[in-house]
Scaffold this motif. Structure first.
Motif, PDB file in Angstrom:
ATOM      1  N   SER A  78      -4.017  22.431  12.763  1.00  0.00           N
ATOM      2  CA  SER A  78      -3.531  23.733  13.228  1.00  0.00           C
ATOM      3  C   SER A  78      -4.690  24.685  13.529  1.00  0.00           C
ATOM      4  N   ILE A  79      -5.760  24.613  12.766  1.00  0.00           N
ATOM      5  CA  ILE A  79      -6.939  25.459  13.032  1.00  0.00           C
ATOM      6  C   ILE A  79      -7.583  25.060  14.348  1.00  0.00           C
ATOM      7  N   SER A  80      -7.693  23.774  14.606  1.00  0.00           N
ATOM      8  CA  SER A  80      -8.296  23.339  15.871  1.00  0.00           C
ATOM      9  C   SER A  80      -7.402  23.720  17.053  1.00  0.00           C
ATOM     10  N   GLN A  81      -6.089  23.662  16.892  1.00  0.00           N
ATOM     11  CA  GLN A  81      -5.179  24.104  17.952  1.00  0.00           C
ATOM     12  C   GLN A  81      -5.312  25.603  18.184  1.00  0.00           C
ATOM     13  N   PHE A  82      -5.432  26.365  17.114  1.00  0.00           N
ATOM     14  CA  PHE A  82      -5.593  27.814  17.228  1.00  0.00           C
ATOM     15  C   PHE A  82      -6.860  28.163  18.010  1.00  0.00           C
ATOM     16  N   PHE A  83      -7.990  27.538  17.654  1.00  0.00           N
ATOM     17  CA  PHE A  83      -9.232  27.809  18.364  1.00  0.00           C
ATOM     18  C   PHE A  83      -9.182  27.325  19.808  1.00  0.00           C
ATOM     19  N   GLY A  84      -8.472  26.251  20.063  1.00  0.00           N
ATOM     20  CA  GLY A  84      -8.298  25.778  21.437  1.00  0.00           C
ATOM     21  C   GLY A  84      -7.522  26.781  22.273  1.00  0.00           C
ATOM     22  N   ILE A  85      -6.468  27.350  21.700  1.00  0.00           N
ATOM     23  CA  ILE A  85      -5.670  28.348  22.417  1.00  0.00           C
ATOM     24  C   ILE A  85      -6.480  29.616  22.643  1.00  0.00           C
ATOM     25  N   VAL A  86      -7.211  30.063  21.629  1.00  0.00           N
ATOM     26  CA  VAL A  86      -8.049  31.260  21.773  1.00  0.00           C
ATOM     27  C   VAL A  86      -9.110  31.037  22.844  1.00  0.00           C
ATOM     28  N   PHE A  87      -9.734  29.875  22.855  1.00  0.00           N
ATOM     29  CA  PHE A  87     -10.738  29.562  23.861  1.00  0.00           C
ATOM     30  C   PHE A  87     -10.129  29.572  25.257  1.00  0.00           C
ATOM     31  N   PHE A  88      -8.955  28.975  25.420  1.00  0.00           N
ATOM     32  CA  PHE A  88      -8.284  28.909  26.718  1.00  0.00           C
ATOM     33  C   PHE A  88      -7.903  30.302  27.211  1.00  0.00           C
ATOM     34  N   ILE A  89      -7.365  31.136  26.347  1.00  0.00           N
ATOM     35  CA  ILE A  89      -6.985  32.496  26.732  1.00  0.00           C
ATOM     36  C   ILE A  89      -8.212  33.319  27.101  1.00  0.00           C
ATOM     37  N   SER A  90      -9.285  33.205  26.316  1.00  0.00           N
ATOM     38  CA  SER A  90     -10.498  33.962  26.640  1.00  0.00           C
ATOM     39  C   SER A  90     -11.114  33.477  27.953  1.00  0.00           C
ATOM     40  N   LEU A  91     -11.022  32.195  28.232  1.00  0.00           N
ATOM     41  CA  LEU A  91     -11.529  31.658  29.496  1.00  0.00           C
ATOM     42  C   LEU A  91     -10.735  32.212  30.671  1.00  0.00           C
ATOM     43  N   ILE A  92      -9.422  32.299  30.522  1.00  0.00           N
ATOM     44  CA  ILE A  92      -8.579  32.870  31.578  1.00  0.00           C
ATOM     45  C   ILE A  92      -8.925  34.336  31.805  1.00  0.00           C
ATOM     46  N   ILE A  93      -9.128  35.093  30.731  1.00  0.00           N
ATOM     47  CA  ILE A  93      -9.471  36.518  30.853  1.00  0.00           C
ATOM     48  C   ILE A  93     -10.813  36.688  31.546  1.00  0.00           C
TER      49      ILE A  93
ATOM     50  N   LYS B  22       0.847  -1.192   0.000  1.00  0.00           N
ATOM     51  CA  LYS B  22       0.000   0.000   0.000  1.00  0.00           C
ATOM     52  C   LYS B  22       0.880   1.239   0.000  1.00  0.00           C
ATOM     53  N   PHE B  23       0.362   2.232  -0.692  1.00  0.00           N
ATOM     54  CA  PHE B  23       1.066   3.510  -0.747  1.00  0.00           C
ATOM     55  C   PHE B  23       0.094   4.604  -0.313  1.00  0.00           C
ATOM     56  N   GLU B  24       0.434   5.319   0.767  1.00  0.00           N
ATOM     57  CA  GLU B  24      -0.451   6.376   1.268  1.00  0.00           C
ATOM     58  C   GLU B  24       0.202   7.724   1.064  1.00  0.00           C
ATOM     59  N   LEU B  25      -0.631   8.656   0.692  1.00  0.00           N
ATOM     60  CA  LEU B  25      -0.144  10.009   0.477  1.00  0.00           C
ATOM     61  C   LEU B  25      -0.924  10.934   1.405  1.00  0.00           C
ATOM     62  N   LYS B  26      -0.242  11.630   2.295  1.00  0.00           N
ATOM     63  CA  LYS B  26      -0.908  12.535   3.219  1.00  0.00           C
ATOM     64  C   LYS B  26      -1.076  13.885   2.543  1.00  0.00           C
ATOM     65  N   THR B  27      -2.235  14.440   2.753  1.00  0.00           N
ATOM     66  CA  THR B  27      -2.508  15.736   2.125  1.00  0.00           C
ATOM     67  C   THR B  27      -2.317  16.852   3.139  1.00  0.00           C
ATOM     68  N   GLU B  28      -2.261  18.051   2.660  1.00  0.00           N
ATOM     69  CA  GLU B  28      -2.066  19.225   3.512  1.00  0.00           C
ATOM     70  C   GLU B  28      -3.328  19.569   4.308  1.00  0.00           C
ATOM     71  N   ASN B  29      -4.477  19.078   3.900  1.00  0.00           N
ATOM     72  CA  ASN B  29      -5.735  19.395   4.593  1.00  0.00           C
ATOM     73  C   ASN B  29      -5.710  18.917   6.034  1.00  0.00           C
ATOM     74  N   GLU B  30      -5.090  17.799   6.311  1.00  0.00           N
ATOM     75  CA  GLU B  30      -5.017  17.284   7.678  1.00  0.00           C
ATOM     76  C   GLU B  30      -4.202  18.228   8.558  1.00  0.00           C
ATOM     77  N   ASN B  31      -3.139  18.750   8.033  1.00  0.00           N
ATOM     78  CA  ASN B  31      -2.303  19.680   8.794  1.00  0.00           C
ATOM     79  C   ASN B  31      -3.046  20.982   9.075  1.00  0.00           C
ATOM     80  N   TYR B  32      -3.767  21.465   8.071  1.00  0.00           N
ATOM     81  CA  TYR B  32      -4.515  22.705   8.258  1.00  0.00           C
ATOM     82  C   TYR B  32      -5.619  22.544   9.296  1.00  0.00           C
ATOM     83  N   SER B  33      -6.344  21.462   9.245  1.00  0.00           N
ATOM     84  CA  SER B  33      -7.427  21.256  10.200  1.00  0.00           C
ATOM     85  C   SER B  33      -6.881  21.088  11.616  1.00  0.00           C
TER      86      SER B  33
END
Length: 88
Positions: free
Chosen positions: A15-30, A2-13
């Motif tokens: 990083s976006i979920s990490q970004f929203f997690g950090i924003v949520f955590f910072i806003s919760l602290i504030i 088998k040959f698997e090719l990873k796409t960039e969409n997984e990385n973007y999703s």
């Protein structure tokens, strides 16, 4: 084989979920910090009002000391005038 090719969409999703997690955590602290500060102010105001009422009933030195510490006023006359305004 088998040959698997990873796409960039997984990385973007990821990083976006990490970004929203950090924003949520910072806003919760504030928000929690703001609530803590406001509760501190409410508590301080309640202590001042309570000690002013006690001072009007029982004129004792410990109540004057507590009010002096809470209101940052030094003279007895200033504390009495301050308490008159608070009790009104």
């Amino acid at each position: 084989m088998k040959f698997e090719l990873k796409t960039e969409n997984e990385n973007y999703s990821k990083s976006i979920s990490q970004f929203f997690g950090i924003v949520f955590f910072i806003s919760l602290i504030i928000i929690l910090g703001d609530v803590a500060l406001k509760l501190g102010i409410i508590s301080r105001n309640h202590k001042i009002e309570y000690n002013c009422r006690l001072l009007s009933v029982e004129k004792s030195k410990p109540h004057l000391k507590k009010l002096s510490r809470l209101s940052k006023l030094k003279s007895k006359q200033q504390i009495w005038e301050f308490c008159r305004e608070v009790i009104k």
